[in-house]
Structures are given as C-alpha cells and as structure tokens.
Design a protein around this motif. Structure first.
Motif, PDB file in Angstrom:
ATOM      1  N   UNK A  68       1.111  -1.135   0.147  1.00  0.00           N
ATOM      2  CA  UNK A  68       0.431   0.112   0.270  1.00  0.00           C
ATOM      3  C   UNK A  68       0.883   1.070  -0.300  1.00  0.00           C
ATOM      4  N   UNK A  69       2.180   1.549   0.534  1.00  0.00           N
ATOM      5  CA  UNK A  69       2.831   2.139   0.832  1.00  0.00           C
ATOM      6  C   UNK A  69       3.404   2.839  -0.265  1.00  0.00           C
ATOM      7  N   UNK A 125       2.086   1.326  -3.835  1.00  0.00           N
ATOM      8  CA  UNK A 125       0.785   2.059  -4.656  1.00  0.00           C
ATOM      9  C   UNK A 125       0.746   3.553  -4.214  1.00  0.00           C
ATOM     10  N   UNK A 126       1.185   4.030  -2.513  1.00  0.00           N
ATOM     11  CA  UNK A 126       0.896   5.639  -2.632  1.00  0.00           C
ATOM     12  C   UNK A 126       1.780   6.225  -3.372  1.00  0.00           C
ATOM     13  N   UNK A 127       2.276   5.722  -3.194  1.00  0.00           N
ATOM     14  CA  UNK A 127       3.366   6.781  -3.762  1.00  0.00           C
ATOM     15  C   UNK A 127       3.766   6.714  -5.456  1.00  0.00           C
ATOM     16  N   UNK A 128       3.716   5.984  -5.606  1.00  0.00           N
ATOM     17  CA  UNK A 128       3.066   5.307  -7.604  1.00  0.00           C
ATOM     18  C   UNK A 128       1.752   6.577  -7.499  1.00  0.00           C
ATOM     19  N   UNK A 129       1.049   5.947  -6.842  1.00  0.00           N
ATOM     20  CA  UNK A 129      -0.323   6.963  -7.026  1.00  0.00           C
ATOM     21  C   UNK A 129      -0.239   8.548  -7.526  1.00  0.00           C
ATOM     22  N   UNK A 130       1.096   8.862  -6.572  1.00  0.00           N
ATOM     23  CA  UNK A 130       1.181  10.213  -6.795  1.00  0.00           C
ATOM     24  C   UNK A 130       1.636  10.600  -8.092  1.00  0.00           C
ATOM     25  N   UNK A 131       2.356  10.229  -8.857  1.00  0.00           N
ATOM     26  CA  UNK A 131       3.006  10.224  -9.844  1.00  0.00           C
ATOM     27  C   UNK A 131       4.371   9.804  -9.058  1.00  0.00           C
ATOM     28  N   UNK A 132       4.765   9.296  -7.618  1.00  0.00           N
ATOM     29  CA  UNK A 132       6.261   9.210  -7.319  1.00  0.00           C
ATOM     30  C   UNK A 132       7.595   8.272  -8.848  1.00  0.00           C
ATOM     31  N   UNK A 133       8.481   8.806  -8.853  1.00  0.00           N
ATOM     32  CA  UNK A 133       9.064   7.393  -9.811  1.00  0.00           C
ATOM     33  C   UNK A 133       9.549   6.532  -9.139  1.00  0.00           C
ATOM     34  N   UNK A 134      10.141   4.889  -9.459  1.00  0.00           N
ATOM     35  CA  UNK A 134      10.421   4.025  -8.357  1.00  0.00           C
ATOM     36  C   UNK A 134      11.057   4.662  -7.660  1.00  0.00           C
ATOM     37  N   UNK A 166      11.890   7.238  -6.576  1.00  0.00           N
ATOM     38  CA  UNK A 166      11.745   8.472  -5.446  1.00  0.00           C
ATOM     39  C   UNK A 166      10.974   7.456  -4.486  1.00  0.00           C
ATOM     40  N   UNK A 167       9.553   6.505  -4.840  1.00  0.00           N
ATOM     41  CA  UNK A 167       9.195   5.702  -4.071  1.00  0.00           C
ATOM     42  C   UNK A 167      10.405   4.888  -2.865  1.00  0.00           C
TER      43      UNK A 167
END
Lengths: 276, 490, 443
Positions: free
Chosen positions: B371-372, B374-383, B385-386
């Motif tokens: 979920x962490x 997903x949350x970050x990717x959902x905001x448009x972060x790159x891998x 950055x996540x």
C-alpha cells in the motif's frame, strides 16, 4: 435526478458547487474497446466509456467484476503488475495515455489516486502532503510549499483537525482522518482527475459520511471516479454510474436513471440484490 | 575405560528391564493387550527409564563433584613452602595431576606394580627414577610433597570411582525393581513415560540457558582472577598493549583501548564496504530485479555468507593484502608497509558482510506494505523516489537493526583479523597500517605458551568478557529495534 | 465547515500534454536510471567479489593436487648391492649408482646436461636412502628392472606451477638456477612429469620443513569425528528443545528466558564459544586438549541455536489440522507430536541440521582455543574411540596452521585444503537442497 443532489441543499457549504450542469461538461477521459488481461485471464472485455469533467462517476458491480482493474488502467497503476496487459485506447483530454511517449509518472501527476485502505506514509502529516508537490517540483520555496500543504489539507477537509500537529506522524490519525489525509495528499499535486478505489470501505459510518461530503465538494474542481461496493454510496455521491459485471461494462448512464430505471436486466438484478 | 563399561552395564540392565517390564505387564493382563492401560512397550520403557535416569544422573553429578572434593583435599595437603615464589597453587596442582597420570601409565605399562605406586613409604628417589625410566615424567622437579600428593590423589580417585560404581549399579537395580513392581495392567505407564519424555524435552531446551550460564561463569571467574592480578583501571583505560613474553612478570601493559580501536576501525571499514553495497543490492533485488534475475543473483550473493571465515582470512592474507600492497605500498603510493592492515581485513570483512546486510534488508524492505508503494506511485512518484522517500524511511528502523547485527558480526569476527589485520596493537588513524583486534588478541594470548594463571593469559578472558558484553548489547538493541519495526506492520 | 472555504475554486493549472516529457520529468527519469544502475552495480560488485574469490581459490589451490614425480627405471645387481652395502657411506653409494643411471638415460635420449649429486639432492631429496631402503626390504627385486616414482621437491613443483620462475629464483640451498636446466632436460626426456597428488588427500600433516609431504587426510578424519559428535548431540538435543518450545512450552517467564537465550546465543561470536570450551571442557572437566571430542562439544553448543531455529520453522510448517486429527482419534499430545508432526517435519529438520553441520565444519576460531592448531597431526587416530579422544587437527584448523607457517609453499597447501573443505560444504549443501526438493510439501 434532483433526488441525487439532496445533499447540495444542506447548508454546510457554499451553494455554487452544485450548480454544475452535467450536459455542459466535456469528456475528460475516453476509453474505447479496452481489454485487460492478467496472464491468461481476460479481466476487462471491450469496455468503452466517456468520463466527464467536474463530475463524480461511480463504478459499481459485484466483487471481481473488474471495476477496480479498470480504474487502475486510468492512471496506469497496472504497470506495476508484471503480468497485466492492457489493450485498446484510453485518452485523457484526447491524448492516448498508453502511447509510448507517455511517462506514467507524468500521467499520474494528472490522474491522482486514493486507495481502499488509508495508506499514509510513515512520515509527518505535513510531509505526507508535501511529498507529491516536492517530487513534482510544484513549490519554489518553503513558504509556497506551506501554502500548498495548507490548501490541500483544507480541501481535504482535515485542516482544522490537524493544523496544530502537522509534525505528528500521519499513521497516528484515526481511519477517517487518515483517508482524508490521503485525499489531501492526492489533491496536493493538482491533479485533473481523481480516482478513488473504494475509499470508504475501511471506514466507519461517520468517517464515511465525512469523506462522501468531501467527494461532493471535490467535484467542483476535478473529474472524480469512484469505485464502490455500496449502491447507496453510489447513489449519494455520483452523477454518473457505470455498472460492471464479469469484466463487461453492462450499463452506463445518469445515476438516477441507473437506479430507478435500469435498461439491462443484469443491472436490475444487481440493484435489487439478486446478484452480487 | 571403566566409565564406559559402567555406562554400558547400566544400559544393559535397562534393556533387560524393558523386556521384563513389558512381559510382566502383559502377563498381568492375561496376555491380552486390550486389558492394559497403555501399550505394552510403555511398560517396558517405564522400567528402562526408572533404571537409567537416576543412575546416570548420580553418575554425572558424582563425576563433577568428585574432582572438586579431591582437588580441594589435595591442595590442603600441599605445604605452603612447596609453592614456589613465582608459582601458584594451580601450577603445583597440575604438576600433581601429571605425576598421578604418570604413575597410572607406569602401572598400566607394567613398569611398576600397583602396590609400589601406592606405597606411601616408598623411597622417593626410587619412584621418580622408575617413573623417568618408564618415560612418564616430563618435568624434572617432582618434589617429595608433590609425589605424596599425587599418590593420595590416585588413591582418592580410585576409591571414589569404586564407590560411585557401586552406588550407580545399586541405583540401576533398585530402579529396575521399582519399575517392575509397577508393571501391572492398571498402571498408567504411558502417562509416566510421557512425563519423563517431557522432562527430557525441557532439559534439552534448558541447554541454551546452561550454555549462557557456562559462558558467563567461565568469563566472569577468569576475569575476576585477572583483575586480582592486574588493575581493572589499567585494563580499561590503558592506551598501550605490550604483554611481556616471559610468561609472568609485572612488566606487561594490558590496556584494552588499542585493541578496541583496532576492532572498531576494522569494523567501520567493513561496514563502509558492506552497507552501501548490501543495501543497494537489497533494493535492486526487491524492487527492480525480474523474478529470474532475483532467483539467480540472490542465492549467488548468499554463497558469500556460506563461505567459512578461514577462507576469507586466507583471501585477505594471500590475495587482497598483496594486491593492496601493490597499489598502496612502496611501489605505488607508499602508504602501506605490509599486506596485513586495517584496510585489508576491513575490505574482506566487508565482502563477507554484504550478503548479511542484503538479505536482512531485503526481508525488511519486503515487509513494507505494498500500500505504501501504491500510495507513492499513485501520486506520480518514480520508483527511485518511492524507494528513497517512502520505502527506505519506512524500513529505516529495520535496516538500522540489520546494520547493528552486521556490526556485531564484524566485532566478533576472528579469522579474518587474525590472518589479515596484523598483530601490532596501535592507536593510529592510518587505515593502511597493521592493527589488531580484541578477537585476534584472545587467540594469541590463549594459544601461546603462557600458563593459564598468568595475567598474560587471563587477560584473554577479560577481553572475551568485553567482546561478549559488546556484541550482546548490540544484538539486544538490534533485535529490539527490528521487533518494534515488525510490530508496526502487523 | 470552514475547511471548504478555500477549496471552492480550483487553482489555475497549466495545460500540458502528457505526450511531451517536461524537463523535470526528464531529470527525474535520469535520476531514476542512475539509482537503478547503482543497484545493479552493487549486485555486480557482489558477484565480482564472489568470482574473484572463486578464481583465486581455484588458481592458487589446484597446484596442491598435483605433484612432480621423476620416473626412473633402475636395475641393481646383487653385486652392486653387496658392494654398496660394504662401503662406509652406504646411501652415498646408492646415490652414485642412481646418478650414473640417470646420466645414462639422459645421454641415451641425446641430452647433454651437467649435474652433480648436490643438484639431485636439491631436486629429489635423498635418493640414495630411498633406494637402499627399498632394496633392503625387497632383496628379491635385485637384478630386475624396477620402476621408481620419486617425488620432486616442492620447489620443483613450484617451477611447474609457475610459483617459481627463473626470473624470481635466487640461488639458495634449496634450489639453484642451474638446477632448472636439469629439470627442463628431464622434462623434455619425459622423465619428470606432473601426477595427481594422492598424498595431499590421504596424508597427514608434515613438519614445518616438508611442504611437499603435507596432506589433509588426517584432519579430514578429525573433522569427521567432530561432525559425528555434533550430529549425535546437536540433532537430538536440538529436536527435543524445538519440540518442547514449539509444541509443549507454556507461555511463561521460563519459556521466554529460553527463547531469549537461544536468539542471543545465535549471535554470540564463535570465539566466545572457544573460550567456553577452554574454560569448561579443558580447564574444568580436564578433557584432552586438541581432541575432536572437545571440538565437537564446542561446535555442538555453537550449532544448537541454528538447528533449533530451523527445526522450529519445520515444525511450525506442519499445519495444526494434522495435530487435531491425531488428537481427534484419541492420541495423547506426545503421541500426536512423535507419530505425526515429527515425521512430517523431518525433511525440514534434516535440511536445517545439514546446513548447521556445514556451518560447524568451516568454523575455525573456537578450535584455535581448544588447541587444535598448535598440534601437528602427523598421523591417523587409532581405532574408532581413539578418533574422538586422540589429539587431531580439523580441516579449517589445518588450513590455518599451514597459512600461519613461514614457508610460502604451505600457502598452496592451504588453498588446496580450502578446495577440499569447500567441496565438502558444497556436497552437504547439495544434499540439503535435494532433500528439500524431494520432500518439500505444500499444505
């Protein structure tokens, strides 16, 4: 139709929000003949749908019908799953989002997402919200970032509750607060579309009511797509409803029409509780 | 081996008891198994357990207690005067034991009769001469009191052994009869046997506690002994390590600080190598690698952890050392004098720790909920950055725990530093200089010729204590952090 | 709700096409690629270390498995024997005979090399003594051609393996530059050749002055007896402790104490176990120094936590339904565990035990302290019981002993010993993997 806008008349917020007229709106996302495969499983079959701007669209249907899968196609979250394959055309403002030139990172900045379970990062409330603006470079300096965070938290309808403890960890909030924080986090990156995957399924009724209220407010600025299990919720918050069944989009139309006078017998069976 | 025989006899009695008990129980049930409370073999086992357990228990206790009693009695017999000036009672006692052993061997070889060996009035010179002829005396200075003590030592031990054999056999037999008396149909043999097995299981589980107690006792006793001979403040705050080689002179400097410094310096170099590589490897394996790459690369890296440390030691001494010397030595940059150095040992130790850091971190990174991400990717972060801004901060406590565990490994590692780090204790900042560590000095102080009662040997126990406390502290802290971290996501 | 007050109007948003990468995204993607490259780099560095280690082991260790031997066919007549035995320096007489013969052989093949007795002694050691011993023991061979295989000195080995070269060679009493001419000539004549060094595998340790004769065999036996002790003690104790903790232990302070102890012991440095062994088994219980029995006891205590941890995992993997089924037909708890759970967990337990044994097999530090290093294992133990109590070395201890010797020729033996050790470890791990594959069960 007016029945579905009952909430608008509640005195809790300003009137202009409800004055959007469905007919006048543009298509924000257009999907044509979308197919999704999970390995050998054909999860989404021939789905074509136009999602409107400044409108709440609800995806309903029984479990496993593909509504969440389809939602995740809209901001290419399915890219993170190796075995998932998407065919067909999905356009955002007329641009194919599965085009080779598209960087999913850039796309997701425009199409934000809120998840089923509140998933705040194990950081402070402030950092949770500031994360998106930071990575997308939306703020030039600290003051601007502060402003963006405050605005997002206000829009997430949680500012008053957390303004005194922005440094507290986001994981320490209650479930409903966490979900509103996640919505604020998604809003902070200034998306054009907000996807919500069963945002209230992990919340109690009071928190659900708060989030639903928030969704209705957000409609003023964004195109909101919400996947929900609860038909009452779909009826309460959405203007348009799409009913999915076994990977097919069975029926799509005005929420009032779907719930009062469904065209397809499967929709009727589901709404009256015979399948699901 | 009379002890072995005694043991075998007890076992034989138990075997007989098994057969008899089983038969007796069956007979009491009229030959019908269904009339018995338990299966027939439980009756047999019941008898066997009652035969063996008390007898062997007494035997073990006796074997531990008898030498203590004999030793203290004999030490009492030795007059003050025969403990030479710069010697200790312990040394004299080992002399006594050696002599007694010599007498034993002489008797066994037929160089001496049993009566002669025991005869307290036997002429002293005659006995020593005969012992020497039989090739049983290594040292020449067997004195009268020592010989007499050795003779009493033998006699006491022999008597003790005899009494023990009698008691053990008597116990075994009475156990046999006790068990047989119980062997009737109504007796709950299964419950008795299971209680015994349960006790056995508890005993086995308690060995972990006994081992810890053993470690602590052996460290504490000898450390206390050491501090009696050498001031504790000099040990803990001394900045010089220079043991004298003579064995026992007051001139040794036994300060632990240079050793601790060497230990920490080498460990730091090792961690500087292992942590970034291990962490990046873990991140790549858990976030980027395709399943196929992961299936190949992960076990390959873990091979590094399965290689014995002696191999790494040799690798440091014979491959890495000369290699570094070629680059940094007099032919190259001129910073390094010999192949053994902090850098050599640290580098090789770092290689050894890579899989340790990577597999622990891998587990911890995988424990961060999807979920962490997903949350970050959902905001448009790159891998990346996540990973950098969400996953690593979330996994940080666990990773810190893993690094602490790796540090504890590095501090306790012996073979690499013994072979790769050098022997000179120094307080220096130059990583290309030879330094030594706590573990390396434990080895060198205990494998030399110094006798165990000298401060030069006893210091090894104080060093061991230091090492034990350090690593234990690190481990407890690391496990605490990791556990707290795990709870966060459960 | 005042929150909504500024939420009313959406902030002006700059329109951008998702089909065009903006500068910031490009920068972020570059940093993404960099980060990924770092990760891949870390993996590659790790693998590079592994390969370097493997290469240096194999390259330095393989020469230990070959020896250089000189094949000579030699005939000694009765008359020559009698004559040699009647002289004052008997072995010298044999040497002369041998040299004459060798010279003849070389001339026969058209080689012209000058060499003297000293050179032969440098290359082959005291040949005369070897010959004399042979003929005195086997007088019936007199007058017949006998094929001798004489081992060459370790420096000749080094010359063939590339450890000694003409450039690096300094004339010493062990080898001189001119000797290498003779070696080359012998090599060309096919008299000197490389052979598999069985002595290295089967032999015992030699003294510090004879690297050529050193073998690892005796220490393999030492390790074997140690492993036997570990297996016999650690497996039952480990299994019993695990069964108690996993199946019977109540939730109380005592159980917690055991758990804490096990997890801490697993992380105690191995050298501390060596101190324990020294203080308890040797100083207190007066067990013999350097004995595999003591080594085995120390390694048992060290391996126990590993075995307990893996055994508990194996027991945990057996689903509770099995226990319920057994209890349901009226078995006692003990019977349920011993008849059903334990057999099902056995493959997992054995796998864990083998891996624990492999770990113990390579452990060196504790052995240093119980005296397995100072001891030179010159022979095999006598009998089975002697294997436990007679002083012996163990593989890693033997490797350390060789590595610590001054003569560089022993380094080759140390690397060779490592190959032998690693082969054993590999075998054990392969067995463990096969066991796991074969009996792996999905519930």
């Amino acid at each position: 139709m007016d029945a579905n806008f009952a909430k608008e008349n509640e005195p809790m917020y300003d009137a202009p929000l409800g004055k959007n007229d469905v007919d006048a709106k543009d298509t924000k996302i257009a999907a044509k003949d979308v197919q999704v495969y999970y390995g050998d499983t054909h999860a989404i079959k021939d789905v074509s749908v136009d999602l409107l701007d400044k409108t709440v669209t609800a995806f309903i249907g029984p479990s496993g019908c593909g509504k969440s899968t389809f939602l995740r196609c809209l901001n290419r979250m399915n890219d993170t799953i190796d075995i998932c394959r998407v065919e067909g055309l999905i356009e955002l403002d007329g641009e194919d989002i599965y085009d080779k030139r598209v960087d999913p990172v850039q796309l997701r900045a425009k199409v934000g997402m809120v998840f089923q379970k509140p998933n705040p990062f194990p950081k402070s409330i402030y950092d949770n919200v500031a994360y998106g603006p930071k990575i997308h470079g939306l703020a030039k300096n600290k003051a601007e970032l502060d402003e963006i965070v405050e605005k997002a938290l206000r829009r997430g309808a949680i500012w008053d509750e957390v303004k005194d403890r922005l440094d507290a960890p986001g994981t320490g909030l209650s479930g409903g607060q966490q979900q509103r924080l996640c919505i604020a986090r998604a809003v902070a990156t200034e998306p054009e579309v907000l996807l919500m995957d069963e945002p209230c399924s992990a919340l109690d009724p009071i928190a659900t009511a708060q989030v639903e209220e928030l969704i209705d407010e957000l409609r003023a600025s964004y195109s909101v797509v919400i996947v929900t299990h609860s038909m009452q919720q779909a009826a309460r918050v959405s203007q348009k409803t799409a009913f999915f069944h076994l990977g097919n989009l069975v029926e799509y139309g005005e929420t009032s029409q779907i719930f009062t006078n469904p065209v397809d017998p499967r929709t009727e069976s589901y709404i009256t509780g015979r399948i699901g | 081996m009379p002890l072995l025989w005694l043991f075998l006899i007890v076992l034989a009695i138990a075997a007989v008891g098994f057969v008899l008990g089983r038969a007796r129980a069956l007979a009491s049930a009229g030959g019908d198994v269904r009339n018995l409370h338990s299966l027939p073999s439980y009756y047999g086992n019941n008898v066997a357990i009652k035969t063996v357990v008390p007898a062997i228990l007494v035997m073990l206790i006796w074997l531990i207690v008898q030498p203590m009693i004999v030793n203290s009695t004999i030490s009492g017999m030795i007059p003050e005067s025969s403990v030479a000036e710069n010697s200790s009672l312990g040394l004299v006692m080992s002399e006594v034991r050696r002599t007694a052993e010599g007498l034993d061997n002489a008797v066994a070889n037929g160089d001496m009769t049993e009566e002669f060996a025991r005869d307290a009035r036997a002429d002293f010179t005659d006995v020593t001469q005969r012992l020497k002829d039989a090739g049983q005396i290594v040292t020449s200075d067997v004195t009268q009191p020592i010989l007499r003590a050795a003779q009493s030592y033998r006699i006491m031990n022999a008597t003790g052994n005899l009494i023990m054999s009698g008691i053990v056999l008597a116990l075994a037999l009475s156990g046999l009869f006790w068990g047989l008396r119980d062997s009737h149909a109504a007796f709950r043999a299964r419950n008795t046997v299971e209680a015994a097995v349960r006790a056995l299981l508890i005993g086995a589980a308690s060995i972990a506690i006994l081992t810890t107690i053993g470690i602590i006792l052996s460290l504490v006793f000898n450390t206390v002994e050491f501090f009696r001979l050498y001031p504790a403040t000099d040990f803990f705050f001394g900045t010089s390590w220079a043991p004298s080689f003579s064995g026992r002179g007051g001139s040794s400097d036994l300060g632990v600080l240079p050793l601790l410094w060497g230990t920490f310096y080498i460990s730091i170099v090792a961690l500087v190598v292992a942590v970034p590589i291990g962490l990046f490897a873990a991140v790549y394996l858990s976030e980027y690698a395709t399943p196929r790459v992961r299936a190949v690369a992960k076990p390959m890296l873990e091979v590094l952890a399965g290689i014995p440390t002696i191999v790494y030691g040799l690798f440091a001494l014979l491959t890495v050392g000369p290699l570094l010397l070629g680059i940094f030595g007099d032919d190259g940059l001129g910073w390094m004098q010999a192949g053994t150095a902090v850098m050599t040992a640290g580098l090789v130790m770092g290689i050894m720790l890579i899989p340790f850091v990577s597999s622990l971190s891998d587990d911890i990174i995988n424990a961060v909920p999807q979920a962490m991400r997903d949350g970050s990717y959902g905001l448009g972060a790159t891998q990346s950055e996540t990973i950098k801004q969400v996953i690593l901060p979330a996994a940080l406590p666990g990773i810190v725990g893993a690094i602490l565990l790796a540090a504890s490994r590095a501090i306790g590692e012996t073979m690499i530093v013994v072979l790769g780090a050098g022997a000179a204790a120094k307080l220096s900042l130059n990583p290309f200089e030879a330094m030594t560590t706590v573990t390396a000095k434990i080895v060198s102080q205990l494998t030399g010729d110094a006798d165990f009662s000298s401060p030069e040997a006893l210091v090894a126990f104080a060093l061991g204590m230091t090492l034990f406390v350090l690593t234990l502290g690190l481990n407890v802290l690391a496990l605490y952090i990791v556990r707290k971290y795990r709870e966060q996501y459960e | 709700m005042t929150d909504a007050s500024i939420g009313g109007a959406a902030a002006p948003r700059k329109k951008s096409s998702i089909h065009e990468l903006d500068a910031r995204t490009r920068k972020r993607n570059a940093s993404e690629a960099r980060f990924k490259a770092f990760g891949l780099g870390a993996i590659l560095i790790g693998l590079f270390f592994l390969v370097t280690l493997a290469v240096s082991i194999v390259r330095s260790g393989l020469p230990a498995f070959t020896e250089t031997v000189v094949d000579v066919e030699f005939t000694l007549s009765q008359a020559q024997f009698d004559e040699a035995e009647s002289t004052l320096f008997k072995t010298a007489a044999y040497s002369d005979l041998f040299i004459a013969d060798l010279r003849g052989t070389l001339e026969e093949r058209g080689m012209q090399v000058a060499f003297d007795e000293a050179a032969i002694e440098r290359l082959l050691g005291k040949v005369g003594g070897t010959l004399r011993e042979f003929y005195r023991a086997n007088p019936e061979q007199l007058g017949q051609p006998v094929a001798f295989q004489l081992p060459a000195s370790s420096r000749v080995d080094g010359y063939f393996n590339g450890r000694v070269t003409r450039e690096t060679l300094e004339d010493t009493r062990f080898l001189q530059g001119s000797d290498l001419d003779l070696v080359d000539a012998l090599h060309e004549a096919g008299v000197i050749r490389q052979d598999f060094n069985w002595t290295f595998l089967t032999g015992a340790d030699s003294g510090v002055d004879n690297p050529g004769g050193a073998g690892i065999g005796a220490s393999v036996v030492g390790s074997f007896f140690m492993m036997l002790v570990v297996l016999v003690l650690a497996l039952p104790i480990g299994v019993a402790a695990s069964i108690y903790l996993e199946e019977f232990a109540p939730q109380n302070k005592f159980t917690d104490l055991i758990e804490v102890n096990i997890s801490n012991l697993a992380a105690v440095p191995s050298i501390v176990f060596g101190i324990l062994g020294l203080a308890v088994f040797i100083q207190f219980m007066h067990l013999p120094q350097s004995a595999p029995l003591v080594g085995g006891l120390v390694l048992t205590l060290m391996t126990l936590p590993t075995i307990i941890i893996s055994t508990r995992a194996a027991l945990k993997a057996v689903p509770p339904s099995i226990r319920d089924a057994a209890l349901g037909v009226g078995a006692s708890k003990m019977q349920a565990v011993f008849h059903h759970v334990l057999p099902l967990a056995m493959p997992g337990i054995l796998t864990g035990t083998i891996i624990g044994l492999a770990q113990a097999l390579g452990e060196t530090a504790p052995l240093l302290l119980i005296g397995m290093v100072g001891f030179v294992a010159r022979g095999y133990p006598e009998g089975f019981l002697g294997g436990f109590t007679e002083p012996n070395s163990a593989m890693p201890a033997q490797i350390y002993t060789w590595a610590a010797r001054a003569d560089a020729s022993f380094y080759e033996k140390a690397w060779g010993g490592i190959i032998v050790l690693l082969v054993f470890l590999l075998l054990m791990n392969v067995i463990a993997i096969i066991l796991r594959r074969k009996f792996e069960r999905r519930w």
